[in-house]
Design an enzyme around this catalytic site. Structure first.
Site, PDB file in Angstrom:
ATOM      1  N   THR A 202       0.873  -1.168   0.000  1.00  0.00           N
ATOM      2  CA  THR A 202       0.000   0.000   0.000  1.00  0.00           C
ATOM      3  C   THR A 202       0.910   1.219   0.000  1.00  0.00           C
ATOM      4  OG1 THR A 202      -1.791  -1.065   1.177  1.00  0.00           O
ATOM      5  CG2 THR A 202      -1.599   1.306   1.509  1.00  0.00           C
ATOM      6  N   ARG A 230     -14.972  -5.909  -0.525  1.00  0.00           N
ATOM      7  CA  ARG A 230     -14.337  -5.577   0.766  1.00  0.00           C
ATOM      8  C   ARG A 230     -13.581  -4.242   0.636  1.00  0.00           C
ATOM      9  NH1 ARG A 230      -8.842  -4.389   2.479  1.00  0.00           N
ATOM     10  NH2 ARG A 230      -8.702  -4.863   4.685  1.00  0.00           N
ATOM     11  N   ASP A 233      -9.106   0.159   5.215  1.00  0.00           N
ATOM     12  CA  ASP A 233      -9.013   1.446   5.912  1.00  0.00           C
ATOM     13  C   ASP A 233      -8.528   2.584   5.007  1.00  0.00           C
ATOM     14  OD1 ASP A 233      -6.516  -0.018   5.850  1.00  0.00           O
ATOM     15  OD2 ASP A 233      -5.659   1.624   7.002  1.00  0.00           O
ATOM     16  N   GLY A 254      -1.564  -1.570   6.734  1.00  0.00           N
ATOM     17  CA  GLY A 254      -1.654  -2.729   7.617  1.00  0.00           C
ATOM     18  C   GLY A 254      -2.997  -3.408   7.470  1.00  0.00           C
ATOM     19  N   GLY A 256      -6.376  -3.689   7.497  1.00  0.00           N
ATOM     20  CA  GLY A 256      -7.344  -2.602   7.451  1.00  0.00           C
ATOM     21  C   GLY A 256      -8.487  -2.655   8.445  1.00  0.00           C
TER      22      GLY A 256
HETATM   23  N1  ASP Z   1      -4.527  -1.271   4.801  1.00  0.00           N
HETATM   24  C1  ASP Z   1      -4.745  -1.927   3.544  1.00  0.00           C
HETATM   25  C2  ASP Z   1      -6.101  -2.568   3.588  1.00  0.00           C
HETATM   26  O1  ASP Z   1      -6.439  -3.167   4.581  1.00  0.00           O
HETATM   27  C3  ASP Z   1      -3.738  -2.964   3.203  1.00  0.00           C
HETATM   28  C4  ASP Z   1      -2.308  -2.630   3.499  1.00  0.00           C
HETATM   29  O2  ASP Z   1      -2.013  -1.526   3.917  1.00  0.00           O
HETATM   30  O3  ASP Z   1      -1.442  -3.502   3.294  1.00  0.00           O
HETATM   31  O4  ASP Z   1      -6.779  -2.543   2.608  1.00  0.00           O
END
Ligand code: ASP
Length: 334
Positions: A202, A230, A233, A254, A256
């Site tokens: 991300t 889906r 965050d 992270g 989400g």
């Molecule tokens: N935060 C992102 C999500 O959950 C994924 C990521 O940051 O790796 O969609």
């Protein structure tokens, strides 16, 4: 002839006088001084390319290097804007666009695929000066979701548009539309087909510009093999992205669902605002204590109104870097 000599004498006398009083020297000094007397205008840019990853030492050196090189290139784009007195909002958008176009990251081209084998993209942006924000979620044909998020903020009365509606809006205002296959790289398709392994990457950017304005932006393909529909965050203002000139600008990466439930980006700002915590203490508490105690993996990058930086993460790695007007540049992985 006499008159010419008189003028010449007067000219020389005047020149002598000017030199004697230091006028000439003073003039030079005024020009020379300007750069010293005008305070160096401060700007700061911090970016991330996702958290997670294998333990230190297990990632092939060349891959780590490629990530680091691209992070640096991305920062140079942002620094070019901020260094000329440009807006933090423009800088974070430009940085994220570059990273969306780079297949290494889990955003735009090269994003992870959902369980249907489609790249469903989320992005958001927030202006710390005005408190305005924009986001798109679950889009599959907008080449640069972060610019669609910016357009939602600038050109619509809404904060978030999703799916077909977001795509129709993007098309209407002239953003580049691509076939969903544009986002799918061979690498991602193979990963998806074979092991459906996790991919991190991300992307996020936060910036403080010379005018004291903060901005934040985040863009992602979400979690590998996620269910269609889906939303994580990253496009949720307050969860994955937040900016307020009174406190800080934050971009998260992270797992989400945890970041949404804990309203992470806003929580950093709120701890600063209401508890008077420093940026580092607020972000460190949330990522290294609160989320860690829930087994919620991830990290964030943030910059406060004074230009302080923090980049905590509780995973093996987080691709990250920063550049400042003072000439500091750093790219870190572990
Ligand atoms: N935060 C992102 C999500 O959950 C994924 C990521 O940051 O790796 O969609």
């Amino acid at each position: 002839m006499k008159r010419t000599i008189l003028y010449l004498l007067l000219f020389l006398a005047g020149w002598q006088w000017a030199a004697g009083t230091g006028l000439r020297a003073q003039n030079t000094a005024v020009t020379g001084d300007l750069s010293n007397t005008v305070p160096a205008e401060k700007w700061v840019l911090v970016i991330h390319g996702g958290a997670g990853g294998p333990p230190k030492g297990t990632m092939p050196q060349d891959i780590e290097q490629r990530f680091s090189d691209k992070l640096k290139e991305a920062m140079e784009i942002g620094a070019g804007i901020l260094g000329k007195g440009g807006q933090s909002l423009d800088a974070v958008e430009a940085v994220i666009r570059f990273m969306e176009d780079c297949p290494l990251f889990n955003a735009g081209k090269g994003a992870v695929l959902n369980e249907e084998g489609v790249a469903e993209l989320d992005a958001s942006i927030m202006d710390g000066k005005t408190g305005l924000a924009g986001a798109v979620a679950g889009v599959t044909t907008i080449k640069n979701p972060v610019s669609a998020a910016r357009a939602v903020m600038d050109k619509s009365p809404y904060v978030m548009l999703i799916g077909a509606g977001a795509e129709q809006f993007a098309r209407r205002i002239g953003l580049e539309i691509v076939d969903p296959s544009y986002f799918i790289t061979d690498v991602q398709l193979e990963k998806w087909k074979k092991s459906r392994e996790e991919k991190h990457g991300t992307v996020g950017a936060v910036a403080l510009d010379m005018h004291g304005d903060l901005a934040a932006a985040t863009s992602t393909g979400g979690m590998m093999n996620k269910m269609q529909g889906r939303i994580g965050d990253s496009p949720v203002i307050g969860a994955g992205t937040y900016a307020d000139n009174a406190t800080c600008a934050v971009s998260c990466t992270g797992h989400g669902e945890f970041f949404i439930r804990n309203v992470v980006a806003y929580d950093v700002s709120a701890l600063m605002k209401y508890k008077k915590m420093s940026l580092q203490d607020a972000a460190g508490f949330i990522i290294l204590e609160k989320l860690k105690s829930m087994n919620a993996s991830g990290g964030l990058i943030a910059v406060d109104k004074e230009g302080n930086i923090t980049m905590p993460f509780n995973t093996n790695l987080m691709f990250r870097g920063f550049m400042t007007s003072e000439g500091k540049t750093e790219v870190q992985v572990y």
